[in-house]
Structures are given as C-alpha cells and as structure tokens.
Design a protein around this motif. Structure first.
Motif, PDB file in Angstrom:
ATOM      1  N   HIS A 357     -15.538  -5.442  27.735  1.00 12.69           N
ATOM      2  CA  HIS A 357     -14.174  -5.541  28.250  1.00 12.69           C
ATOM      3  C   HIS A 357     -13.260  -6.270  27.270  1.00 12.69           C
ATOM      4  O   HIS A 357     -12.095  -5.881  27.075  1.00 12.69           O
ATOM      5  CB  HIS A 357     -14.168  -6.253  29.608  1.00 12.69           C
ATOM      6  CG  HIS A 357     -14.622  -5.393  30.742  1.00 12.69           C
ATOM      7  ND1 HIS A 357     -15.950  -5.247  31.100  1.00 12.69           N
ATOM      8  CD2 HIS A 357     -13.910  -4.598  31.605  1.00 12.69           C
ATOM      9  CE1 HIS A 357     -16.041  -4.423  32.130  1.00 12.69           C
ATOM     10  NE2 HIS A 357     -14.831  -4.010  32.456  1.00 12.69           N
ATOM     11  N   GLU A 361      -9.946  -4.629  25.509  1.00 14.19           N
ATOM     12  CA  GLU A 361      -8.660  -5.297  25.699  1.00 14.19           C
ATOM     13  C   GLU A 361      -8.053  -5.699  24.363  1.00 14.19           C
ATOM     14  O   GLU A 361      -6.838  -5.552  24.147  1.00 14.19           O
ATOM     15  CB  GLU A 361      -8.837  -6.526  26.588  1.00 14.19           C
ATOM     16  CG  GLU A 361      -7.530  -7.263  26.841  1.00 14.19           C
ATOM     17  CD  GLU A 361      -7.714  -8.533  27.651  1.00 14.19           C
ATOM     18  OE1 GLU A 361      -6.752  -9.332  27.732  1.00 14.19           O
ATOM     19  OE2 GLU A 361      -8.821  -8.745  28.188  1.00 14.19           O
ATOM     20  N   LEU A 364      -6.770  -2.410  22.541  1.00 17.16           N
ATOM     21  CA  LEU A 364      -5.587  -1.859  23.189  1.00 17.16           C
ATOM     22  C   LEU A 364      -4.385  -2.786  23.039  1.00 17.16           C
ATOM     23  O   LEU A 364      -3.248  -2.314  22.919  1.00 17.16           O
ATOM     24  CB  LEU A 364      -5.869  -1.597  24.667  1.00 17.16           C
ATOM     25  CG  LEU A 364      -6.890  -0.483  24.956  1.00 17.16           C
ATOM     26  CD1 LEU A 364      -7.125  -0.344  26.449  1.00 17.16           C
ATOM     27  CD2 LEU A 364      -6.439   0.843  24.358  1.00 17.16           C
ATOM     28  N   THR A 365      -4.614  -4.096  23.032  1.00 22.07           N
ATOM     29  CA  THR A 365      -3.514  -5.035  22.802  1.00 22.07           C
ATOM     30  C   THR A 365      -2.980  -4.890  21.386  1.00 22.07           C
ATOM     31  O   THR A 365      -1.766  -4.918  21.153  1.00 22.07           O
ATOM     32  CB  THR A 365      -3.984  -6.477  23.051  1.00 22.07           C
ATOM     33  OG1 THR A 365      -4.444  -6.598  24.397  1.00 22.07           O
ATOM     34  CG2 THR A 365      -2.845  -7.464  22.825  1.00 22.07           C
ATOM     35  N   GLU A 514     -10.801   2.441  31.990  1.00 17.62           N
ATOM     36  CA  GLU A 514     -10.296   1.105  31.679  1.00 17.62           C
ATOM     37  C   GLU A 514      -9.012   1.187  30.856  1.00 17.62           C
ATOM     38  O   GLU A 514      -8.096   0.377  31.036  1.00 17.62           O
ATOM     39  CB  GLU A 514     -11.362   0.308  30.914  1.00 17.62           C
ATOM     40  CG  GLU A 514     -12.606  -0.009  31.722  1.00 17.62           C
ATOM     41  CD  GLU A 514     -12.300  -0.888  32.932  1.00 17.62           C
ATOM     42  OE1 GLU A 514     -11.390  -1.732  32.834  1.00 17.62           O
ATOM     43  OE2 GLU A 514     -12.959  -0.720  33.976  1.00 17.62           O
ATOM     44  N   ALA A 515      -8.924   2.163  29.960  1.00 16.58           N
ATOM     45  CA  ALA A 515      -7.705   2.317  29.163  1.00 16.58           C
ATOM     46  C   ALA A 515      -6.531   2.720  30.046  1.00 16.58           C
ATOM     47  O   ALA A 515      -5.405   2.241  29.868  1.00 16.58           O
ATOM     48  CB  ALA A 515      -7.921   3.362  28.065  1.00 16.58           C
ATOM     49  N   ARG A 517      -6.183   1.984  33.217  1.00 14.53           N
ATOM     50  CA  ARG A 517      -5.824   0.805  34.008  1.00 14.53           C
ATOM     51  C   ARG A 517      -5.018  -0.178  33.160  1.00 14.53           C
ATOM     52  O   ARG A 517      -4.032  -0.756  33.631  1.00 14.53           O
ATOM     53  CB  ARG A 517      -7.093   0.140  34.539  1.00 14.53           C
ATOM     54  CG  ARG A 517      -6.823  -1.070  35.433  1.00 14.53           C
ATOM     55  CD  ARG A 517      -8.099  -1.702  35.926  1.00 14.53           C
ATOM     56  NE  ARG A 517      -8.848  -0.767  36.775  1.00 14.53           N
ATOM     57  CZ  ARG A 517     -10.060  -0.300  36.484  1.00 14.53           C
ATOM     58  NH1 ARG A 517     -10.657  -0.680  35.370  1.00 14.53           N
ATOM     59  NH2 ARG A 517     -10.660   0.536  37.295  1.00 14.53           N
ATOM     60  N   TYR A 518      -5.427  -0.330  31.892  1.00 12.34           N
ATOM     61  CA  TYR A 518      -4.711  -1.254  31.012  1.00 12.34           C
ATOM     62  C   TYR A 518      -3.279  -0.769  30.786  1.00 12.34           C
ATOM     63  O   TYR A 518      -2.328  -1.560  30.823  1.00 12.34           O
ATOM     64  CB  TYR A 518      -5.442  -1.369  29.676  1.00 12.34           C
ATOM     65  CG  TYR A 518      -4.753  -2.270  28.678  1.00 12.34           C
ATOM     66  CD1 TYR A 518      -5.040  -3.619  28.615  1.00 12.34           C
ATOM     67  CD2 TYR A 518      -3.808  -1.764  27.784  1.00 12.34           C
ATOM     68  CE1 TYR A 518      -4.410  -4.451  27.708  1.00 12.34           C
ATOM     69  CE2 TYR A 518      -3.168  -2.577  26.877  1.00 12.34           C
ATOM     70  CZ  TYR A 518      -3.472  -3.920  26.834  1.00 12.34           C
ATOM     71  OH  TYR A 518      -2.833  -4.741  25.935  1.00 12.34           O
ATOM     72  N   THR A 521      -1.114  -1.408  33.766  1.00 14.42           N
ATOM     73  CA  THR A 521      -0.787  -2.838  33.842  1.00 14.42           C
ATOM     74  C   THR A 521       0.302  -3.204  32.851  1.00 14.42           C
ATOM     75  O   THR A 521       1.238  -3.952  33.170  1.00 14.42           O
ATOM     76  CB  THR A 521      -2.045  -3.681  33.579  1.00 14.42           C
ATOM     77  OG1 THR A 521      -3.068  -3.316  34.506  1.00 14.42           O
ATOM     78  CG2 THR A 521      -1.746  -5.169  33.715  1.00 14.42           C
ATOM     79  N   ARG A 522       0.203  -2.640  31.638  1.00 13.13           N
ATOM     80  CA  ARG A 522       1.212  -2.939  30.613  1.00 13.13           C
ATOM     81  C   ARG A 522       2.581  -2.406  31.034  1.00 13.13           C
ATOM     82  O   ARG A 522       3.605  -3.057  30.830  1.00 13.13           O
ATOM     83  CB  ARG A 522       0.833  -2.307  29.279  1.00 13.13           C
ATOM     84  CG  ARG A 522      -0.279  -2.985  28.532  1.00 13.13           C
ATOM     85  CD  ARG A 522       0.054  -4.397  28.139  1.00 13.13           C
ATOM     86  NE  ARG A 522       1.368  -4.494  27.521  1.00 13.13           N
ATOM     87  CZ  ARG A 522       2.002  -5.654  27.325  1.00 13.13           C
ATOM     88  NH1 ARG A 522       1.455  -6.787  27.721  1.00 13.13           N
ATOM     89  NH2 ARG A 522       3.181  -5.671  26.751  1.00 13.13           N
TER      90      ARG A 522
END
Length: 645
Positions: A357, A361, A364-365, A514-515, A517-518, A521-522
């Motif tokens: 995770h 993260e 992707l950040t 997960e991507a 979801r990220y 969120t962003r």
C-alpha cells in the motif's frame, strides 16, 4: 605582365560578382558559395557572351569597349552567378554541409560514426533487417507469424548493437500504441549485456572527476564492482569520516558511443520517415529525438542528483531515498549513501501488505501530485532495510530516469481514472481527447462506442488486478489514429512495473482498484471548504485587475454600437501563421511577376517590327532581352526561396 593584369582582373571580378549576385535574390549565402559562384561566372561569361551576342550589338558598342564589358558582360556574369547559387541551393541546401573549418574539425568524429554505422549495417545484414531500412520491402508484416519472426530479429539486432539501441527497444516495449503486440511482447525481454570495466579505467574516471587523488576523499574503495550496467558501474567505498557510500561511475568512453548512436538513429529515422508511411504516421523522428534527450539526461549524473532532491519518496515513515554527497558528485560520478538492505521481495511477510500500500501510494502521489515519478520501480530498485522499531523501511534506488508530468496532464489523469471508475464512456472519451492528439478525421462516435465496450468490460469485472487494462485503452486510441503522449505511456509503464513488485509482495493486492480509490480521494479532496476558500481567493486576486477594467471596456463597446462605429479588424499577418502565410504570399507574387515579365519578353522578342536602335537591332528586341533578365531574376528568387522555406 599580361598574366598579372588578367589575374588581378579575375580576382576583382570574382569579388565583385560574389558581392552582387546574392543581392537580387535577397538571401544570405556563405562566403565560400558566393566566391565559387563568382569565380565560375566570371570565367564563363566572356566566351558565352562572344558566342551568343549578335553582330549588330557588337558593331554598336565597338566604340565603347568598357561599356561592352561592364554592361552586357556584367549582366550576363551576374545572371550566371545567380543561377549557380540557386543550383547549389537546390542540390546542396545551405546548412546541410559544414564549412571548411568545421569540416576539418569534424573529421575524427565522422570517421568514428562511419565505423559505427558500418558495424550497425553488418548487424542489420546478419539479422536480415537491411531490406526494411534501406529498401521498401515489407514481406513479413502482413501475418502474425511473420511479425513474430521479424520481432525476434529486431530484438537480437538491438542487443547486438549495444546500450543505446537496447534502451530504445526497452522504451518501445512500453508503447503498445506504436507497435504491434508481437513486437511489444518480444522487446519486453530485452537485456543489456555489460561486462565489468577494469578497475584501472574506473579509478582514472574517479580521479578525473574529483580533480584529486581518491585517497584525499575516500579511505577505501572496493575495486570489485557491486553492480554493472550499460551506462555505469557501482563500487562500494568508505569516506574519511567512516561513512559507507557507493560510487556510481560512468563507464569510460560511453558518451561518444551514445553520441554516435544518436546521430545514426536520427539518420535512420529520417530515412524511414521518408520511405515508409507507417514511420511518418508514427513520427519516428520525433520519437528518436525524445529518446535522445532522455538518454543524454541519463548520462549526466547531475540530473539524477536533482531528481533525488526533487522527488517525493512517499510516506516518510515507510519510504525514502538515499542521501547524496553533492560535494563529491559530478556529471560522471555520483556518491550516494550506502543502503544495507535486501530486495523488497525479501521483506518479512508480516510487513509486505503495508509496504504494498505504501509503494502504490508513493508512486501515485509522485504521478498525480508532485509530477516527478520513478520510471522503473522494479524490485531491484527498491530495497528493504531493518529499523530499530522493527517496522522496516523501503528505499528507492536508481532515479537516473524519472517521468515528468505537467499540472494539466496530472489533473487529466485523475479525471481519467475517476471517469473509468464511474463507467461513463463519454467522460472517458472527453478526458482522453484532452490528453492525446486526435486527427482531423477522427470519428468520435465510433471511438465512443469502442470506449463504451472497454468501460463495460472493465466495470463488469470489478476492475480486475491486471493493469494491462490501461494498455488496452492506449491500443484503442491507436486504432483510431489518436496518439497518446509519451508521458502517458511512461505512467502506464511505471504502474505496470510496480504491479509486478506489488504482486510479489502481496499476491492478493488489487492495484487497479486501489488506484481508482486513490484517484477518487484525490479528486474529492479539493472539495474541502478550506481548500475551496483558498482556491477561490487565489482566483479572485488574479481576476481582480481584469474585473476593474471590464466596466470601462463594456462602456466603450456600447458607445460604439450606439454611434454605429463598431468595427472588427482581422490582421492576416498576426498569429502563429503570420510568417508562413507572408512567405507563401510573397513567393506567389514573385512567381506571378516572373511569369508576366517572361511573357512580355517573349512577345517583344517575337514581334516582327519595331523601331531600330542600330543595324539589325530593334527596340523591341532590346527591351525583350532586358525583360527576360528581369524575369530570370524574379524566377530564380522564387525558386531559391521555395527551397529555403
């Protein structure tokens, strides 16, 4: 002394012609071209003039020999020099060949490139690829079996050709929008074979880069390499203060080889783009230029040093980058903190889900927030280290090649992931057309239907765990002639590489879910009231000057409407088409004048009658010859400008 006078006359005539001949063409030519044209024109003018001049003209001008040579001889020599300049420009355009001084200086490099080109040509012949580069034969591209055989030959040839070509193949393996699947699958197996460099050569590079004896900086350097690669070799060392470091040393002589390879690749790309429609459609010249720029950055270790300082490693407690000893680092030597660790896949099982995770993260950040991301996050570039609290830590390695995204592309990527997650094909299409370059003939309805089927498969399967869905998306774009930007391909390549790492850490990890979801969120993070207030305040500050001027401008427009004096002016010379449009118009006008003048000259020369200005010479004929020369000057000017544009 007749020869001396003739020589002086020839020199003066050549200098005069070299200065005068280029003026009617209104273009700059090199001194060597003008002198050569002047010398040839001067030597040929007199015999040509004697052969073509009518006896009547000779009789008229016999009492005035100076006028004879200056007037008719000068006009003929000038016209001949102009013709020679235009022919030289057509056959060998200005700038295509170096000047004499530059030519002498470039001879060693040209010999080196010639040897390298000969070696690459032998590789192409040995692998059966010469016909694809030097002719128009394409016998194996029609069937999948033929493409597979050809892809194997291409892979073998790239491996034989060395580091530059291997890296090019590795980049092409990430572009399914450019190459058929058979080539992409084969190029993913490319490996560069790098033999260790002898320690004596490595020590020479270290000494040169430090500008001093290595013993003044390091108490110990292990002569056995810790790792070898196509561009650099890594050695462990100890600083005088006892700190453990690693030295990334550029392989001696690699920069000239890469420079020669880039020149050869550029020539091959230009040849392919001229000969093959598929190469022109894909823009192989631009592709090679982008690759060359990336490889030049990789050769400059100062770029990696800046990347280490600029990139966001991720959650500070979990992921970091090694420290850089900038005072000892140069363009060919990078001194880094030595990380005592193991590959991330050897981390304790209890920590692996947390690390998976954290890595996703972090990447992707980097992609969606910082704009700089690790372009090759395979397990060998991520180390696990123990920590006193037992939580462990990960360290990014090898940041010589990073991807860079601007703010607009980052925002579009977030919207793309959210649109795919929402299942709306029209939103996906709109975001993709913001990112990619679409042809004028694009059928948006058909593209929307194909994207609809893609989104339906994606959402029906719950997203799946395979990030190859992004590759499918790029292939859909390629089928419609839409070119995805290289930055987007680099993002998908990094995500695909990281997926292998995450799967090794946690076999049940769902990267795509997960991507998504990220990204959601962003996107929703920007709806926080405090964040919205800050953004609105910034926008208001930027808009305030324009808003203050707006009432005055509206009042002026309304006043002009009431008075009936409102006008709209369009300047055809303005904008990004100004210079090209002006050049085309100028060439058309010049060509039209040349044609009209030439027609007038022909009519005068064929007129049966006219007042005589001398025995056997009519005024019509004299004017016809003069207009003919004017037409020749205008025609030559239009011709040479068409080759310069």
């Amino acid at each position: 002394m007749d020869w001396f006078g003739s020589a002086i006359t020839a020199v003066l005539g050549t200098l005069l012609l070299s200065g005068v001949a280029s003026r009617p063409l209104q273009l700059d030519f090199s001194v060597s071209r003008r002198l050569a044209a002047g010398a040839v024109a001067f030597g040929a003018a007199v015999p040509i003039m004697e052969a073509i001049t009518p006896a009547a003209v000779t009789a008229i001008l016999a009492p005035f020999p100076v006028l004879w040579y200056v007037l008719l001889g000068g006009m003929l020599a000038t016209l001949l020099a102009m013709v020679l300049l235009v022919l030289a420009e057509v056959l060998v355009p200005s700038g295509s060949l170096p000047g004499p001084v530059a030519l002498v200086r470039s001879l060693p490099g040209r010999r080196s490139r010639a040897r390298r080109f000969a070696a690459i040509t032998r590789i192409l012949l040995r692998r059966g690829l010469a016909a694809y580069v030097f002719t128009r034969q394409r016998p194996d591209l029609a069937t999948p079996e033929g493409r597979t055989r050809l892809a194997r030959s291409v892979r073998a040839a790239l491996e034989d050709a060395g580091v530059s070509f291997v890296k090019l193949g590795q980049i092409l393996a990430t572009r399914p929008d450019l190459l058929p699947p058979e080539f992409v699958d084969e190029l993913t197996h490319l490996q560069s074979r790098a033999r260790p460099v002898p320690w004596s050569a490595v020590e020479t590079v270290i000494r040169t880069e430090l500008g001093a004896d290595p013993a003044t900086v390091f108490s110990r350097i292990d002569p056995e390499p810790l790792a070898t690669a196509s561009i650099a070799q890594v050695h462990t060392a100890t600083l005088l203060d006892g700190g453990d470091v690693v030295l990334k040393v550029q392989r001696p002589g690699i920069a000239p080889v890469v420079a020669d390879d880039m020149e050869i690749l550029s020539r091959l790309a230009r040849r392919l783009e001229r000969r093959a429609s598929w190469a022109a459609r894909l823009g192989v010249v631009a592709l090679v230029e982008g690759f060359a720029a990336s490889l030049r950055e990789e050769l400059d270790f100062r770029v990696e040093r800046r990347n280490l300082a600029a990139i966001d490693p991720g959650p500070a407690a979990v992921v970091r980058t090694p420290a850089v000893y900038a005072q000892h680092s140069t363009a060919r030597l990078l001194v880094l903190e030595r990380i005592h660790g193991r590959p991330v896949t050897e981390a304790p099982p209890r920590l692996r889900p947390r690390f998976a995770h954290a890595l996703l993260e972090a990447l992707l950040t980097q992609i969606m927030v910082g704009g700089r991301f690790h372009a090759d996050p395979h397990p060998g570039n991520i180390l696990y280290t123990d920590t006193p609290d037992g939580a462990g830590q990960l360290v990014w390695l090898d940041l010589g090649s990073v991807g860079v995204l601007d703010a607009g592309l980052r925002a579009s990527l977030v919207r793309l992931l959210v649109a795919v997650d929402g299942g709306d094909a029209s939103d996906v299409r709109d975001v993709l057309l913001e990112i990619a370059d679409a042809p004028d003939t694009l059928d948006e309805r058909r593209l929307g239907r194909d994207l609809g089927r893609f989104v339906a498969r994606f959402t029906a399967s719950g997203g799946g765990t395979d990030p190859a869905v992004f590759v499918d998306l790029v292939r859909i774009l390629a089928d419609h002639g839409v070119t995805a930007p290289p930055e987007l391909a680099a993002v998908f390549r990094a995500i695909g590489t990281l997926d292998g790492t995450l799967t090794a850490l946690d076999p049940g990890f769902d990267l795509v879910t997960e991507a998504r979801r990220y990204a959601t969120t962003r996107l929703t993070a920007g709806t926080d009231p405090d964040d919205l207030r800050r953004r609105l305040t910034t926008e208001a500050v930027l808009l305030l000057p324009m808003l203050r001027r707006l009432p005055h401008r509206v009042d002026r427009i309304v006043g002009a409407l009431e008075a009936g004096t409102l006008t709209v002016r369009v300047d055809p010379r303005a904008g990004h088409l100004a210079r090209p449009a002006a050049g085309v118009v100028g060439q058309l006008v010049t060509s039209a004048l040349a044609a009209a003048t030439g027609l007038m000259a022909a009519l005068l020369l064929t007129a049966p009658t006219g007042p005589e200005v001398g025995p056997g010479l009519a005024l019509n004929g004299l004017l016809g010859y003069l207009l003919l020369m004017v037409a020749a000057v205008l025609g030559l000017r239009a011709l040479v400008r068409s080759y310069r544009s």
